[in-house]
Write a protein that holds these residues in place. Structure first.
Motif, PDB file in Angstrom:
ATOM      1  N   TYR A   1     -23.584  14.350 -24.434  1.00 55.42           N
ATOM      2  CA  TYR A   1     -22.028  14.461 -24.872  1.00 55.42           C
ATOM      3  C   TYR A   1     -21.025  14.255 -23.571  1.00 55.42           C
ATOM      4  N   GLN A   2     -19.549  14.270 -24.049  1.00 59.03           N
ATOM      5  CA  GLN A   2     -18.576  14.263 -22.869  1.00 59.03           C
ATOM      6  C   GLN A   2     -17.454  14.275 -23.634  1.00 59.03           C
ATOM      7  N   MET A   3     -16.567  15.688 -22.726  1.00 57.55           N
ATOM      8  CA  MET A   3     -15.522  15.987 -22.639  1.00 57.55           C
ATOM      9  C   MET A   3     -14.415  15.323 -21.724  1.00 57.55           C
ATOM     10  N   LEU A   4     -13.192  14.598 -21.543  1.00 56.97           N
ATOM     11  CA  LEU A   4     -12.383  14.091 -21.238  1.00 56.97           C
ATOM     12  C   LEU A   4     -11.367  15.386 -20.764  1.00 56.97           C
ATOM     13  N   LEU A   5     -10.843  15.435 -20.044  1.00 55.18           N
ATOM     14  CA  LEU A   5      -9.492  16.378 -20.196  1.00 55.18           C
ATOM     15  C   LEU A   5      -7.871  15.206 -20.519  1.00 55.18           C
ATOM     16  N   ASP A   6      -7.661  15.138 -21.716  1.00 61.19           N
ATOM     17  CA  ASP A   6      -6.689  14.522 -21.859  1.00 61.19           C
ATOM     18  C   ASP A   6      -5.425  15.011 -20.833  1.00 61.19           C
ATOM     19  N   SER A   7      -4.757  16.324 -21.150  1.00 64.04           N
ATOM     20  CA  SER A   7      -3.866  16.641 -20.669  1.00 64.04           C
ATOM     21  C   SER A   7      -3.194  18.003 -20.437  1.00 64.04           C
ATOM     22  N   ILE A   8      -2.565  18.514 -19.335  1.00 64.42           N
ATOM     23  CA  ILE A   8      -1.733  19.474 -18.942  1.00 64.42           C
ATOM     24  C   ILE A   8      -0.865  19.982 -19.604  1.00 64.42           C
ATOM     25  N   SER A   9      -0.536  21.130 -20.119  1.00 65.89           N
ATOM     26  CA  SER A   9       1.083  21.423 -19.970  1.00 65.89           C
ATOM     27  C   SER A   9       1.283  23.083 -19.739  1.00 65.89           C
ATOM     28  N   THR A  10       2.302  23.114 -19.733  1.00 62.41           N
ATOM     29  CA  THR A  10       2.389  24.916 -19.286  1.00 62.41           C
ATOM     30  C   THR A  10       1.705  25.702 -20.138  1.00 62.41           C
ATOM     31  N   GLN A  11       1.384  25.711 -21.374  1.00 66.81           N
ATOM     32  CA  GLN A  11       1.114  26.132 -22.463  1.00 66.81           C
ATOM     33  C   GLN A  11      -0.061  25.936 -22.862  1.00 66.81           C
ATOM     34  N   LYS A  12      -0.959  24.492 -23.445  1.00 69.41           N
ATOM     35  CA  LYS A  12      -2.375  24.115 -22.938  1.00 69.41           C
ATOM     36  C   LYS A  12      -2.622  23.291 -22.197  1.00 69.41           C
ATOM     37  N   ILE A  13      -4.199  23.010 -22.752  1.00 71.96           N
ATOM     38  CA  ILE A  13      -5.195  21.910 -22.564  1.00 71.96           C
ATOM     39  C   ILE A  13      -5.497  21.360 -23.043  1.00 71.96           C
ATOM     40  N   SER A  14      -6.404  19.555 -23.264  1.00 69.89           N
ATOM     41  CA  SER A  14      -6.218  19.164 -23.876  1.00 69.89           C
ATOM     42  C   SER A  14      -7.345  18.710 -23.476  1.00 69.89           C
ATOM     43  N   ALA A  15      -8.354  18.401 -24.612  1.00 73.21           N
ATOM     44  CA  ALA A  15      -9.604  16.840 -23.835  1.00 73.21           C
ATOM     45  C   ALA A  15      -9.999  16.233 -25.783  1.00 73.21           C
ATOM     46  N   SER A  16     -10.720  15.612 -25.302  1.00 72.78           N
ATOM     47  CA  SER A  16     -11.427  15.313 -26.152  1.00 72.78           C
ATOM     48  C   SER A  16     -13.011  14.992 -26.051  1.00 72.78           C
ATOM     49  N   ILE A  17     -14.146  15.543 -27.271  1.00 68.24           N
ATOM     50  CA  ILE A  17     -15.165  15.425 -27.196  1.00 68.24           C
ATOM     51  C   ILE A  17     -16.158  14.177 -27.823  1.00 68.24           C
ATOM     52  N   THR A  18     -16.985  13.488 -27.685  1.00 68.08           N
ATOM     53  CA  THR A  18     -17.129  12.131 -27.758  1.00 68.08           C
ATOM     54  C   THR A  18     -18.945  12.244 -27.719  1.00 68.08           C
ATOM     55  N   ASN A  19     -20.098  11.714 -28.478  1.00 67.54           N
ATOM     56  CA  ASN A  19     -21.179  11.142 -27.363  1.00 67.54           C
ATOM     57  C   ASN A  19     -21.205  10.513 -26.653  1.00 67.54           C
ATOM     58  N   LEU A  20     -21.973  10.910 -25.627  1.00 65.60           N
ATOM     59  CA  LEU A  20     -22.263   9.577 -25.103  1.00 65.60           C
ATOM     60  C   LEU A  20     -23.586   9.072 -25.730  1.00 65.60           C
ATOM     61  N   PRO A  21     -23.461   7.495 -24.974  1.00 61.51           N
ATOM     62  CA  PRO A  21     -24.599   6.985 -25.604  1.00 61.51           C
ATOM     63  C   PRO A  21     -25.883   7.490 -25.256  1.00 61.51           C
ATOM     64  N   GLY A  22     -26.908   6.814 -26.197  1.00 60.93           N
ATOM     65  CA  GLY A  22     -28.062   7.749 -26.413  1.00 60.93           C
ATOM     66  C   GLY A  22     -28.384   8.132 -27.675  1.00 60.93           C
ATOM     67  N   ASP A  23     -29.960   8.389 -27.337  1.00 65.43           N
ATOM     68  CA  ASP A  23     -29.958   8.731 -28.741  1.00 65.43           C
ATOM     69  C   ASP A  23     -29.630  10.281 -29.381  1.00 65.43           C
ATOM     70  N   ASN A  24     -28.772   9.883 -29.899  1.00 67.97           N
ATOM     71  CA  ASN A  24     -28.334  11.201 -30.283  1.00 67.97           C
ATOM     72  C   ASN A  24     -28.681  11.918 -31.797  1.00 67.97           C
ATOM     73  N   GLN A  25     -28.607  13.641 -31.786  1.00 62.82           N
ATOM     74  CA  GLN A  25     -28.675  13.358 -33.458  1.00 62.82           C
ATOM     75  C   GLN A  25     -27.578  13.968 -34.160  1.00 62.82           C
ATOM     76  N   LEU A  26     -27.535  14.721 -33.042  1.00 57.98           N
ATOM     77  CA  LEU A  26     -26.046  15.509 -33.511  1.00 57.98           C
ATOM     78  C   LEU A  26     -24.975  14.413 -32.832  1.00 57.98           C
ATOM     79  N   LEU A  27     -24.150  13.514 -33.756  1.00 59.04           N
ATOM     80  CA  LEU A  27     -23.357  13.104 -33.460  1.00 59.04           C
ATOM     81  C   LEU A  27     -21.967  14.074 -33.906  1.00 59.04           C
ATOM     82  N   ILE A  28     -20.694  13.591 -32.975  1.00 58.54           N
ATOM     83  CA  ILE A  28     -19.143  14.774 -32.978  1.00 58.54           C
ATOM     84  C   ILE A  28     -17.860  13.937 -31.854  1.00 58.54           C
ATOM     85  N   ASN A  29     -17.128  14.215 -32.499  1.00 56.82           N
ATOM     86  CA  ASN A  29     -16.119  13.253 -32.620  1.00 56.82           C
ATOM     87  C   ASN A  29     -14.849  14.055 -32.465  1.00 56.82           C
ATOM     88  N   SER A  30     -14.343  14.819 -31.363  1.00 51.84           N
ATOM     89  CA  SER A  30     -13.316  16.204 -31.782  1.00 51.84           C
ATOM     90  C   SER A  30     -12.609  16.466 -30.362  1.00 51.84           C
TER      91      SER A  30
END
Length: 263
Positions: A182-211
């Motif tokens: 899996y991969q988590m990329l930091l999208d943005s930083i503000s004074t109140q929140k930090i946002s990031a996206s979570i997806t799968n890296l290429p490969g033999d993945n059993q559990l797929l996530i998009n969040s």
């Protein structure tokens, strides 16, 4: 040019002062700071000078009540930037097979960590976080960042911050293969929140996530919202995991998860 005895004495005192400063024991400096400042860190031994320091057996308390244990932390500080009010150091952190290297810069108003790269093996942190051993969670985390900076009260900026999680598995589900990468990329930083996206890296993945992950700095909570589903060749034991992650919706699991941070 002839130098008087007075000039030679002054030069000698200056050289002696610089020599003492450069070789001042780090353990004496750390002990003084700990006695006069409210620092919650503990350590076993400190070796070297204040400009080349090795800290062994460092323990750092977290907000969850756990302690993060680090085998060795090395700091090599540049001298001349101090003249301009900049404390610039090379950082090297080691625990078991885990390692983090980077560069730090401290000024009177802000801090910055640059060129950060690290590899964290979950099995090295079972003493710090007993849940890893309790649930049999294994994997390896790769941390990369061009820079992260803040102003002592808040994070203010970052660039190319990513976390890559490889071979995630949990013994509770008896899966013969890891859940995936899996991969988590930091999208943005503000004074109140930090946002990031979570997806799968290429490969033999059993559990797929998009969040999406959001860290709310005000109430100190992490929230993850998105979807998870299993690949066609996933082990049947992982079906139970989907029910734990959230509500079933159109052959996928709706993730709506919230927790307090561990730090």
């Amino acid at each position: 040019m002839n130098l008087s005895k007075g000039h030679l004495v002054i030069a000698g005192i200056f050289v002696l002062f610089v020599t003492v400063l450069l070789n001042f024991p780090a353990n004496l400096a750390a002990g003084w700071i700990k006695r006069h400042a409210d620092i919650p860190f503990e350590w076993q031994t400190i070796e070297g000078s204040i400009f080349s320091t090795d800290i062994y057996g460092l323990s750092i308390p977290t907000m969850s009540g756990n302690f993060l244990y680090i085998d060795q932390t090395s700091l090599n500080t540049s001298i001349f930037p101090l003249v301009f009010g900049n404390l610039i150091s090379e950082i090297h952190i080691m625990t078991g097979d885990s390692e983090i290297i980077g560069e730090s810069k401290l000024t009177f108003s802000e801090w910055k960590v640059s060129n950060l790269i690290g590899e964290l093996v979950f099995s090295d942190f079972t003493d710090s976080f007993s849940e890893l051993e309790l649930f049999g969670i294994t994997g390896k985390l790769i941390l990369k960042s061009d820079f992260i900076m803040g102003n002592y009260k808040d994070l203010t900026d970052s660039e190319n911050v990513s976390l890559e999680l490889f071979s995630l598995n949990c013994a509770m589900f008896n899966s013969p293969r890891p859940f995936g990468d899996y991969q988590m990329l930091l999208d943005s930083i503000s004074t109140q929140k930090i946002s990031a996206s979570i997806t799968n890296l290429p490969g033999d993945n059993q559990l797929l996530i998009n969040s999406k992950l959001n860290f709310d700095k005000i109430d100190n909570k992490i929230r993850i919202n998105g979807y998870a589903w299993l690949s066609d060749n996933a082990d049947k034991s992982l079906s139970e995991l989907l029910f734990l992650l959230g509500k079933q919706e159109n052959n996928r699991t709706l993730i709506n998860w919230e927790t307090n941070t561990i730090f």
